[in-house]
Enzyme design. Sequence first.
Site, PDB file in Angstrom:
ATOM      1  N   GLN A 179      55.603 -82.086  43.119  1.00 45.66           N
ATOM      2  CA  GLN A 179      55.648 -81.967  41.750  1.00 45.66           C
ATOM      3  C   GLN A 179      54.170 -81.649  40.737  1.00 45.66           C
ATOM      4  O   GLN A 179      54.299 -81.356  40.626  1.00 45.66           O
ATOM      5  CB  GLN A 179      55.609 -84.369  41.354  1.00 45.66           C
ATOM      6  CG  GLN A 179      54.949 -84.509  39.775  1.00 45.66           C
ATOM      7  CD  GLN A 179      56.347 -83.589  38.917  1.00 45.66           C
ATOM      8  OE1 GLN A 179      57.168 -83.632  38.884  1.00 45.66           O
ATOM      9  NE2 GLN A 179      55.372 -83.486  37.995  1.00 45.66           N
ATOM     10  N   GLU A 180      53.667 -81.934  42.075  1.00 37.67           N
ATOM     11  CA  GLU A 180      52.456 -80.924  41.544  1.00 37.67           C
ATOM     12  C   GLU A 180      52.456 -79.471  41.921  1.00 37.67           C
ATOM     13  O   GLU A 180      51.415 -79.050  40.858  1.00 37.67           O
ATOM     14  CB  GLU A 180      51.353 -81.610  42.524  1.00 37.67           C
ATOM     15  CG  GLU A 180      50.338 -82.786  41.989  1.00 37.67           C
ATOM     16  CD  GLU A 180      49.654 -82.944  40.709  1.00 37.67           C
ATOM     17  OE1 GLU A 180      49.476 -82.074  39.510  1.00 37.67           O
ATOM     18  OE2 GLU A 180      48.758 -83.657  40.653  1.00 37.67           O
ATOM     19  N   SER A 181      52.906 -78.728  42.490  1.00 35.48           N
ATOM     20  CA  SER A 181      52.706 -77.113  42.526  1.00 35.48           C
ATOM     21  C   SER A 181      54.272 -76.829  42.678  1.00 35.48           C
ATOM     22  O   SER A 181      54.324 -75.180  43.621  1.00 35.48           O
ATOM     23  CB  SER A 181      51.751 -76.611  43.496  1.00 35.48           C
ATOM     24  OG  SER A 181      51.766 -77.927  44.957  1.00 35.48           O
ATOM     25  N   TYR A 192      46.319 -90.892  39.720  1.00 34.28           N
ATOM     26  CA  TYR A 192      46.178 -89.406  40.817  1.00 34.28           C
ATOM     27  C   TYR A 192      46.411 -88.860  39.173  1.00 34.28           C
ATOM     28  O   TYR A 192      46.024 -87.069  39.187  1.00 34.28           O
ATOM     29  CB  TYR A 192      47.176 -88.881  41.502  1.00 34.28           C
ATOM     30  CG  TYR A 192      46.688 -87.988  42.435  1.00 34.28           C
ATOM     31  CD1 TYR A 192      46.894 -87.558  43.409  1.00 34.28           C
ATOM     32  CD2 TYR A 192      47.289 -86.852  41.999  1.00 34.28           C
ATOM     33  CE1 TYR A 192      46.082 -87.268  44.548  1.00 34.28           C
ATOM     34  CE2 TYR A 192      47.141 -85.441  42.408  1.00 34.28           C
ATOM     35  CZ  TYR A 192      46.835 -85.774  43.748  1.00 34.28           C
ATOM     36  OH  TYR A 192      46.659 -84.519  44.848  1.00 34.28           O
ATOM     37  N   LEU A 213      54.835 -85.681  46.153  1.00 37.16           N
ATOM     38  CA  LEU A 213      53.485 -86.070  45.531  1.00 37.16           C
ATOM     39  C   LEU A 213      53.398 -84.287  45.500  1.00 37.16           C
ATOM     40  O   LEU A 213      52.789 -83.461  43.839  1.00 37.16           O
ATOM     41  CB  LEU A 213      52.900 -86.312  45.141  1.00 37.16           C
ATOM     42  CG  LEU A 213      50.712 -86.198  44.948  1.00 37.16           C
ATOM     43  CD1 LEU A 213      51.132 -86.423  43.622  1.00 37.16           C
ATOM     44  CD2 LEU A 213      50.014 -87.093  45.891  1.00 37.16           C
TER      45      LEU A 213
END
Length: 200
Positions: A39-41, A110, A36
């Site tokens: 994927q986000e940062s 999310y 996760l």
Amino acid sequence: ISAFMQKIETDLPRYKPMFVEAARRNALDWRLLAALSYQESYWDPTAVSPTGVRGIMMLTEATAEHLGISDRLDAYQSIFGGAAYLRALRERIPERIPEPDRTWMALASYNVGFSHVEDARIITQARGGSPDKWNDLQNNLPLLTKAIWYVKAKHGYARGYEPVQFVNRIRSYYDVLKKVDDESRARNNNDALRLRAPAL
């Protein structure tokens, strides 16, 4: 994937202890939490998006405030906050929904927000699908971009294609991390078996 594999070698060791501990405290798989975060940062604790989300877990200012996070750019705070937020979202998903669908829906929440996921579940049911199955839900989330559907949705328009891409990418990264982790454990076990007790 090649870039991801390189980051597993260069960046993940720095953050893995945080992912492991945050996941343990929130009854999550650390590899899912790491996927996760990537994927986000791309595991960049200083990441900032044009929409104002920040940090290694890309938390909004409102979410960070709710979680008691004072500095979204602090990797430790962000990872533990992101883990707590994912756990809270997962707990809001109806208990009757089995795994892994429950987790995929929590991840979609999310990204796009729990309310929009609920709207998409209602649309899914209205179109004859199961609101409790991720495979059905992901086919209907993109309909939140179409006026014929979002004008009837309680929470209106959403870029519903984004959470679908978001979840599918996380699942790919998660699969890679599980494979790498399993191979690492197997190597360590083999190394341990090769050890011989010293002669007495």
